[in-house]
Design a protein around this motif. Structure first.
Motif, PDB file in Angstrom:
ATOM      1  N   HIS A  50      32.170  41.676  82.944  1.00  0.00           N
ATOM      2  CA  HIS A  50      31.334  42.554  82.114  1.00  0.00           C
ATOM      3  C   HIS A  50      29.844  42.271  82.355  1.00  0.00           C
ATOM      4  O   HIS A  50      29.394  41.140  82.218  1.00  0.00           O
ATOM      5  CB  HIS A  50      31.678  42.398  80.632  1.00  0.00           C
ATOM      6  CG  HIS A  50      31.523  43.702  79.909  1.00  0.00           C
ATOM      7  ND1 HIS A  50      30.314  44.380  79.849  1.00  0.00           N
ATOM      8  CD2 HIS A  50      32.422  44.500  79.283  1.00  0.00           C
ATOM      9  CE1 HIS A  50      30.491  45.512  79.176  1.00  0.00           C
ATOM     10  NE2 HIS A  50      31.753  45.618  78.833  1.00  0.00           N
ATOM     11  N   LYS A  52      27.412  43.436  80.543  1.00  0.00           N
ATOM     12  CA  LYS A  52      26.603  43.362  79.311  1.00  0.00           C
ATOM     13  C   LYS A  52      26.093  41.942  79.093  1.00  0.00           C
ATOM     14  O   LYS A  52      25.102  41.725  78.413  1.00  0.00           O
ATOM     15  CB  LYS A  52      27.415  43.833  78.104  1.00  0.00           C
ATOM     16  CG  LYS A  52      28.383  42.795  77.568  1.00  0.00           C
ATOM     17  CD  LYS A  52      29.122  43.263  76.318  1.00  0.00           C
ATOM     18  CE  LYS A  52      29.747  42.082  75.609  1.00  0.00           C
ATOM     19  NZ  LYS A  52      31.089  42.335  75.098  1.00  0.00           N
ATOM     20  N   ARG A 150      37.826  47.533  66.222  1.00  0.00           N
ATOM     21  CA  ARG A 150      36.551  48.139  66.637  1.00  0.00           C
ATOM     22  C   ARG A 150      36.944  49.534  67.105  1.00  0.00           C
ATOM     23  O   ARG A 150      37.520  50.282  66.326  1.00  0.00           O
ATOM     24  CB  ARG A 150      35.898  47.269  67.734  1.00  0.00           C
ATOM     25  CG  ARG A 150      34.475  47.673  68.076  1.00  0.00           C
ATOM     26  CD  ARG A 150      33.756  46.657  68.971  1.00  0.00           C
ATOM     27  NE  ARG A 150      34.280  46.607  70.329  1.00  0.00           N
ATOM     28  CZ  ARG A 150      33.779  45.850  71.310  1.00  0.00           C
ATOM     29  NH1 ARG A 150      32.717  45.087  71.073  1.00  0.00           N
ATOM     30  NH2 ARG A 150      34.304  45.840  72.526  1.00  0.00           N
ATOM     31  N   GLN A 178      42.728  50.665  78.212  1.00  0.00           N
ATOM     32  CA  GLN A 178      41.751  49.624  77.895  1.00  0.00           C
ATOM     33  C   GLN A 178      42.330  48.821  76.749  1.00  0.00           C
ATOM     34  O   GLN A 178      42.576  49.370  75.664  1.00  0.00           O
ATOM     35  CB  GLN A 178      40.409  50.260  77.493  1.00  0.00           C
ATOM     36  CG  GLN A 178      39.409  49.316  76.820  1.00  0.00           C
ATOM     37  CD  GLN A 178      38.656  48.418  77.786  1.00  0.00           C
ATOM     38  OE1 GLN A 178      38.735  48.612  79.003  1.00  0.00           O
ATOM     39  NE2 GLN A 178      37.937  47.452  77.271  1.00  0.00           N
ATOM     40  N   GLN A 185      38.741  36.451  71.055  1.00  0.00           N
ATOM     41  CA  GLN A 185      38.004  35.613  72.016  1.00  0.00           C
ATOM     42  C   GLN A 185      37.498  34.310  71.413  1.00  0.00           C
ATOM     43  O   GLN A 185      37.456  33.285  72.076  1.00  0.00           O
ATOM     44  CB  GLN A 185      36.830  36.386  72.631  1.00  0.00           C
ATOM     45  CG  GLN A 185      37.245  37.647  73.375  1.00  0.00           C
ATOM     46  CD  GLN A 185      38.353  37.413  74.368  1.00  0.00           C
ATOM     47  OE1 GLN A 185      38.327  36.460  75.134  1.00  0.00           O
ATOM     48  NE2 GLN A 185      39.369  38.263  74.334  1.00  0.00           N
ATOM     49  N   ALA A 224      40.540  41.601  78.290  1.00  0.00           N
ATOM     50  CA  ALA A 224      40.338  40.145  78.302  1.00  0.00           C
ATOM     51  C   ALA A 224      38.862  39.749  78.361  1.00  0.00           C
ATOM     52  O   ALA A 224      38.039  40.415  78.980  1.00  0.00           O
ATOM     53  CB  ALA A 224      41.067  39.474  79.463  1.00  0.00           C
ATOM     54  N   GLY A 225      38.591  38.637  77.719  1.00  0.00           N
ATOM     55  CA  GLY A 225      37.268  38.023  77.742  1.00  0.00           C
ATOM     56  C   GLY A 225      37.411  36.548  78.070  1.00  0.00           C
ATOM     57  O   GLY A 225      38.533  36.050  78.321  1.00  0.00           O
ATOM     58  N   GLN A 242      38.165  41.434  82.350  1.00  0.00           N
ATOM     59  CA  GLN A 242      36.785  41.868  82.105  1.00  0.00           C
ATOM     60  C   GLN A 242      35.863  40.759  81.602  1.00  0.00           C
ATOM     61  O   GLN A 242      34.838  41.050  80.978  1.00  0.00           O
ATOM     62  CB  GLN A 242      36.789  42.987  81.046  1.00  0.00           C
ATOM     63  CG  GLN A 242      37.649  44.174  81.373  1.00  0.00           C
ATOM     64  CD  GLN A 242      37.608  45.250  80.298  1.00  0.00           C
ATOM     65  OE1 GLN A 242      37.104  45.023  79.189  1.00  0.00           O
ATOM     66  NE2 GLN A 242      38.128  46.408  80.620  1.00  0.00           N
ATOM     67  N   CYS A 243      36.177  39.501  81.843  1.00  0.00           N
ATOM     68  CA  CYS A 243      35.382  38.394  81.283  1.00  0.00           C
ATOM     69  C   CYS A 243      33.895  38.561  81.598  1.00  0.00           C
ATOM     70  O   CYS A 243      33.531  38.944  82.704  1.00  0.00           O
ATOM     71  CB  CYS A 243      35.848  37.067  81.856  1.00  0.00           C
ATOM     72  SG  CYS A 243      37.617  36.878  81.847  1.00  0.00           S
ATOM     73  N   GLY A 244      33.065  38.235  80.633  1.00  0.00           N
ATOM     74  CA  GLY A 244      31.625  38.341  80.841  1.00  0.00           C
ATOM     75  C   GLY A 244      30.906  37.018  80.668  1.00  0.00           C
ATOM     76  O   GLY A 244      30.206  36.529  81.561  1.00  0.00           O
ATOM     77  N   SER A 245      31.103  36.397  79.505  1.00  0.00           N
ATOM     78  CA  SER A 245      30.292  35.241  79.111  1.00  0.00           C
ATOM     79  C   SER A 245      30.461  34.016  79.991  1.00  0.00           C
ATOM     80  O   SER A 245      29.596  33.136  79.997  1.00  0.00           O
ATOM     81  CB  SER A 245      30.611  34.845  77.666  1.00  0.00           C
ATOM     82  OG  SER A 245      30.334  35.906  76.790  1.00  0.00           O
TER      83      SER A 245
HETATM   84  C1  LIG Z   1      32.090  41.771  75.620  1.00  0.00           C
HETATM   85  C2  LIG Z   1      33.239  42.403  76.291  1.00  0.00           C
HETATM   86  C3  LIG Z   1      33.888  41.743  77.336  1.00  0.00           C
HETATM   87  C4  LIG Z   1      33.497  40.355  77.804  1.00  0.00           C
HETATM   88  O1  LIG Z   1      33.830  39.398  76.879  1.00  0.00           O
HETATM   89  P1  LIG Z   1      33.277  37.893  76.952  1.00  0.00           P
HETATM   90  O2  LIG Z   1      33.750  37.333  75.677  1.00  0.00           O
HETATM   91  O3  LIG Z   1      31.797  37.993  77.028  1.00  0.00           O
HETATM   92  O4  LIG Z   1      33.860  37.279  78.156  1.00  0.00           O
HETATM   93  C5  LIG Z   1      34.913  42.416  77.979  1.00  0.00           C
HETATM   94  N1  LIG Z   1      35.283  43.648  77.607  1.00  0.00           N
HETATM   95  C6  LIG Z   1      34.687  44.309  76.598  1.00  0.00           C
HETATM   96  C7  LIG Z   1      35.120  45.680  76.245  1.00  0.00           C
HETATM   97  C8  LIG Z   1      33.639  43.710  75.897  1.00  0.00           C
HETATM   98  O5  LIG Z   1      33.062  44.359  74.892  1.00  0.00           O
END
Ligand SMILES: *Cc1c(COP(=O)(O)O)cnc(C)c1O
Length: 374
Positions: A50, A52, A150, A178, A185, A224-225, A242-245
């Motif tokens: 992700h 963001k 959400r 999705q 998380q 997934a995060g 989709q991990c971001g952090s």
């Molecule tokens: C924020 C988000 C992520 C990433 O999650 P992290 O906890 O930052 O790894 C993935 N998918 C969606 C839809 C999100 O909103």
């Protein structure tokens, strides 16, 4: 273009960097990417991190170089910045509402692979109209609610009904599910996270059964995060993560616990906010140049790196109050590194990421999608 000039120059010693500045420890950042790649090495699963988290094309391109197929974005504006930076495959993990935004979204479909989410029949006709106007085929995934409450339609029949509507609408393709469980998380214990994702997998399977009954293939299940991704990866149901952090980490994520009761510790806190002491008016009090407008505290106060004895106590707009032991040698002009509690909103406060290795500034990255909230 960023509105402010960079707070640092390449080659500078870290201590010369002006503050407040957003720092990235490149050794730890690269280690985090390697750890993620290694933890998925034996899995047949697509990785779509992700954006963001970083809003920064340079960071996205590093992830792609390490094997990611593209990015997720939350906003059309973020997707535009990523597409214009050469990223070819983008999933907007959100419901996009309004003709102006949909026109922008569909314009991107002319040059990059882009997909979007729906969770209600009312989104279908506008998506279809915009895709027809642009003369493109728009892939749409159905977002299901896994308990995070959400966005997300109810799993099972309601989701399959929506998928049928998408499939029947001109210029839309039903592209899959999705299935992101945001609320899972940051569940602190592994037992809680295991249970939440087991339930999520049941709901995905329920929905897939309803899709099969409706004669609709489901090529993608994405979600997934950072907190739960190993569970989704092992489920056999998810096709994409989709991990971001994980690339930056933050104080809040570092509080998730592993099976031994200690913090998971798989990823390192690579993102830091560099600050300067501007006031030292009492023995147990100092003030740094970073308050609400620099370090968001929605997930708690930042930590002071390498100084467990110092507490970041209370921000106001542009002041951050520290509580110190009375004998602390901290003085005006000293610089400190804060570990933010929540990396995503923190990044959005800065035009630049000052990337350093050891004690030298190595790269300056533009947070090009900063403020892209449309
Ligand atoms: C924020 C988000 C992520 C990433 O999650 P992290 O906890 O930052 O790894 C993935 N998918 C969606 C839809 C999100 O909103």
């Amino acid at each position: 273009m960023p509105q402010t000039s960079p707070p640092a120059q390449i080659g500078q010693h870290l201590s010369e960097v002006d503050t407040p500045a957003l720092l990235l420890d490149l050794d730890l950042f690269e280690q985090n990417i390697k750890t993620m790649t290694g933890s998925l090495a034996d899995r047949e699963i697509v990785f779509r991190p992700h954006a963001k988290t970083h809003k920064c094309p340079a960071a996205a391109l590093r992830q792609i170089a390490a094997g990611a197929i593209g990015v997720c974005c939350q906003k059309v504006g973020e997707a535009e910045v990523m597409a214009y930076s050469g990223i070819k495959n983008i999933l907007v993990t959100n419901q996009i509402v309004g003709a102006q935004k949909l026109r922008r979204l569909c314009a991107l479909a002319k040059t990059v692979d882009i997909a979007v989410l729906a969770d209600h029949p009312d989104q279908v006709a506008p998506y279809s109209a915009a895709a027809q106007e642009a003369g493109i085929e728009l892939p749409v995934l159905v977002e299901i609610n896994l308990g995070g409450d959400r966005c997300g339609i109810d799993p099972g029949e309601p989701a399959a009904e929506l998928a049928k509507m998408i499939d029947a609408a001109p210029k839309l393709t039903f592209a899959g599910l999705q299935a992101y469980h945001g609320a899972a998380q940051h569940l602190r214990t592994p037992a809680e996270r295991t249970k939440a994702i087991a339930q999520a997998v049941d709901l995905v399977n329920l929905t897939k059964t309803a899709l099969t009954a409706a004669g609709l293939p489901c090529p993608t299940v994405t979600g997934a995060g950072t907190g739960t991704y190993l569970h989704e990866a092992a489920s056999g149901v998810f096709t994409e993560l989709q991990c971001g952090s994980y690339i930056f980490m933050d104080k809040d994520y570092a509080a998730n616990l592993g099976p031994d009761g200690a913090p998971v510790g798989r990823f390192a806190n690579a993102l830091l906010v560099y600050v300067t002491v501007i006031s030292r008016a009492a023995p147990t009090r100092a003030v740094v140049d970073a308050g609400h407008k620099t370090v968001p505290v929605d997930s708690g106060m930042p930590l002071v790196r390498n100084h467990p004895e110092i507490e970041y106590d209370k921000p106001s707009d542009e002041h951050g109050k520290l509580i110190l032991p009375a004998d602390s040698p901290l003085k005006i002009g000293d610089k400190l590194q804060l570990i933010p509690a929540h990396c995503d909103p923190t990044v959005n406060m800065f035009d630049w990421i000052v990337c350093f290795r050891g004690d030298r500034v190595e790269e300056l990255w533009s947070v090009a999608a900063r403020g892209c909230n449309r």
